[in-house]
Each structure stands twice: as structure tokens, then as C-alpha cells.
Design a protein around this motif. Structure first.
Motif, PDB file in Angstrom:
ATOM      1  N   ILE A   1      41.831  32.567  28.790  1.00  0.00           N
ATOM      2  CA  ILE A   1      41.460  33.116  30.048  1.00  0.00           C
ATOM      3  C   ILE A   1      41.721  31.321  31.263  1.00  0.00           C
ATOM      4  O   ILE A   1      41.156  30.870  30.599  1.00  0.00           O
TER       5      ILE A   1
ATOM      6  N   ASP B   1      45.813  31.569  37.376  1.00  0.00           N
ATOM      7  CA  ASP B   1      46.161  32.418  37.914  1.00  0.00           C
ATOM      8  C   ASP B   1      47.454  31.342  38.512  1.00  0.00           C
ATOM      9  O   ASP B   1      48.640  31.518  38.167  1.00  0.00           O
TER      10      ASP B   1
ATOM     11  N   ALA C   1      46.064  41.971  33.371  1.00  0.00           N
ATOM     12  CA  ALA C   1      46.012  41.770  34.847  1.00  0.00           C
ATOM     13  C   ALA C   1      44.524  41.920  34.837  1.00  0.00           C
ATOM     14  O   ALA C   1      43.102  42.338  34.081  1.00  0.00           O
ATOM     15  N   THR C   2      43.304  40.360  35.520  1.00  0.00           N
ATOM     16  CA  THR C   2      41.752  40.425  36.010  1.00  0.00           C
ATOM     17  C   THR C   2      41.648  41.489  37.216  1.00  0.00           C
ATOM     18  O   THR C   2      42.498  41.294  37.829  1.00  0.00           O
ATOM     19  N   LYS C   3      40.581  42.343  37.228  1.00  0.00           N
ATOM     20  CA  LYS C   3      40.476  43.098  37.632  1.00  0.00           C
ATOM     21  C   LYS C   3      39.644  42.278  39.281  1.00  0.00           C
ATOM     22  O   LYS C   3      39.170  41.550  39.249  1.00  0.00           O
TER      23      LYS C   3
ATOM     24  N   PHE D   1      34.821  40.524  42.904  1.00  0.00           N
ATOM     25  CA  PHE D   1      33.740  39.286  42.932  1.00  0.00           C
ATOM     26  C   PHE D   1      33.924  37.579  42.104  1.00  0.00           C
ATOM     27  O   PHE D   1      33.341  37.244  42.891  1.00  0.00           O
ATOM     28  N   LEU D   2      34.171  38.389  41.354  1.00  0.00           N
ATOM     29  CA  LEU D   2      34.182  37.215  40.261  1.00  0.00           C
ATOM     30  C   LEU D   2      35.053  37.403  39.421  1.00  0.00           C
ATOM     31  O   LEU D   2      36.243  37.812  39.309  1.00  0.00           O
ATOM     32  N   ARG D   3      35.345  36.099  39.227  1.00  0.00           N
ATOM     33  CA  ARG D   3      36.851  35.223  38.958  1.00  0.00           C
ATOM     34  C   ARG D   3      37.572  35.862  38.928  1.00  0.00           C
ATOM     35  O   ARG D   3      38.499  36.304  38.771  1.00  0.00           O
TER      36      ARG D   3
ATOM     37  N   ASN E   1      41.361  34.889  38.438  1.00  0.00           N
ATOM     38  CA  ASN E   1      42.183  34.561  36.784  1.00  0.00           C
ATOM     39  C   ASN E   1      42.973  35.622  36.316  1.00  0.00           C
ATOM     40  O   ASN E   1      43.155  36.409  36.447  1.00  0.00           O
ATOM     41  N   THR E   2      43.651  34.823  35.321  1.00  0.00           N
ATOM     42  CA  THR E   2      44.703  35.913  34.086  1.00  0.00           C
ATOM     43  C   THR E   2      44.200  35.409  32.682  1.00  0.00           C
ATOM     44  O   THR E   2      43.912  34.579  32.748  1.00  0.00           O
TER      45      THR E   2
END
Ligand code: NI
Ligand code: NI
Ligand code: NI
Lengths: 108, 108, 108
Positions: free
Chosen positions: C7, C10, C31-33, C36-38, C41-42
Motif C-alpha cells: 500500500i 498515489d 483501486a482504493t475506494k 474519507f479514509l486513505r 493510496n494505491t
């Protein structure tokens, strides 16, 4: 219990998933980041009992394996430029599959 | 160290993640591909020390487990057609959880 | 064979992936959703032979490790309010990396 993670082409995902579902194997489909790299790929994830691993792998292989297709450019293109296009060979499909041991499995 | 991968419903994701964070467990949320299948699901991924696995599983279970809710259609719908709608039972939630052994863990 | 799940931020993803590819290590980017959180990140996933794990980890570390950068607010902001902005320290990068054993690996 094993966790199978398979990276397949987007265009094969429908067939792979529906045939896994027919075999009562549930699948989660993860989104691959749109971008410069491998943007046409889908990652699927499925947990299967040890004795169903071979069946699941066979279904994935049969519905996604690397193969040659013939493609032509859109006919409007050939028509516009007044010539006939020969079909070209395109390699499609292909899967990369990891089988992982599962330490614990829960359904809540 | 274990890697927990949990597939939960989108609507439970907020509660699951915030309660994990309260327990100082960091979570990565993967996007599930929009599509015909399980489009309402979220996959979360978290690495936890062996002695925190049970706590993490308990938090996931408490905040996502399968349960029955009562829903009615939007009231505008009933009003428009001039009748009163009885609430219907809907099954929501549920989680599928895999716990995997981790060979190496690094923070860079 | 090991499966590396990392992790990363981006903004580091491009460098990490292109350097892994130079070392002939193929990568799938999940893909990271957005949320609100992180959200910045990828998650990358790559299968590597046991003897290439250290090389892959070194590439990930070198191209994503936590570091300090200096940033200023957009100059239009300072200009508008008639003062000069001092650069502020921002911590960027950082990676969380899991290495998992692979029970079976297939290329179809
Ligand atoms: Ni079919
Ligand atoms: Ni709460
Ligand atoms: Ni570079």
C-alpha cells in the motif's frame, strides 16, 4: 480453504465469473486502477474449499486463457479511405493466478 | 502478523472501518468493480499482530453481521398511488473474512 | 513464489511501478475506494520468485519511503492577502508491505 486471486482481462471477467457462480463459487471483483498500465485487467478473488481448487482453476483457465483473435478496423474507416482491410491477429486473454493458504475463514 | 481480507457491504464499511481505527487498526479499502455482481460490496484489508486478530474479527462481526431490516418504498410512491405501504423485510449486511499468514511485513 | 501486496501513496505509484517493470516484475494496481479514509493510496500486487523478493522490496522502499517535503500554499493565496508564505514541512510517501507465501502459481 484456499484463497484464489486471479488477474484476468476485463473482457473475460463476465464469462469467468458466471461459470464460477454456476459451480457455486462466489467471486469478488476488485477494480483495477484506470491508468497507463494494465488498465484492461480485472482482479477476482474467491475462497474455495481445498477439494474445489482444481475445479475453480479449470473454470478460470477455460474462460480466460491466452488466445489469438482476428480483428479488423471499424468498416467505416476502410470505407472512408476506399480500401479493404485485412484482419489482423490480436492476442487476447491470459490469466495470472495465485492460490494462497487460508489460516481462518469466517462468514458473519 | 496476519493479513485480514474482509468483504463487507458498502453500507457497513464506515462503521467497520471507524471501529477498527478506534482500536488502532489501520485499514485499506479496495474498490469493488461496479457491475452486475456484488456491486454493493467493499473489500477491506488490514494487517494485524497475531494477538489482535480476535479483536479485529470481533469488530468486523459486530459491525457487519447479517441481519434483518424493515424497509418501505419511498413515501412519494405510496402517496402518488394513494395507498399505504407495509414495511418489507430486507436482509442486509454479512461479511466474508479470510485470515492469511504473513511471511514478511515492512513499513517503509 | 511470493505474493507482495504493498500500500503506497498515489503519487509514488508511477515510480514504484515503472522501476519494478524495469526489473521485469509485473504489477497489478488495485483501486482504493475514494472516501474519507486513505483516499490518496494505491494498492499494488505482484508475484515474484523467492530470489527476487529482496530486489522487489528494495525497489518499493527506494521509490516510496516516508520523507519530508516542503510545500507552500498556492502563490495566488499569498498575493491576495498581501504577505509572503513560508514553506511548510509535509510528510509524504510511506509504504506498508505484506509478503505472502504462494501455494500455487499459474499462468494461463
Ligand atoms: Ni459461457
Ligand atoms: Ni459505531
Ligand atoms: Ni525513476
Amino acid at each position: 480453504m484456499k484463497l484464489i486471486i486471479a488477474i484476468i482481462q476485463d473482457e473475460d471477467a463476465g464469462e469467468v465469473i458466471s461459470h464460477l457462480n454456476e459451480a457455486e463459487i462466489q467471486v469478488t471483483r476488485l477494480a483495477t486502477k484506470g491508468g497507463f498500465l494494465r488498465s484492461g485487467n480485472t482482479t477476482i478473488m474467491t475462497g474455495v474449499d481445498d477439494e474445489k481448487v482444481d475445479e475453480a482453476l479449470k473454470i478460470i483457465e477455460e474462460n480466460s486463457k491466452s488466445r489469438t483473435q482476428y480483428a479488423t478496423l471499424p468498416s467505416s474507416c476502410g470505407a472512408m479511405h476506399g480500401f479493404i482491410l485485412a484482419p489482423i491477429e490480436v492476442k487476447v486473454g491470459g490469466a495470472t493466478v495465485f492460490v494462497l493458504d487460508v489460516d481462518q475463514f469466517h462468514k458473519f
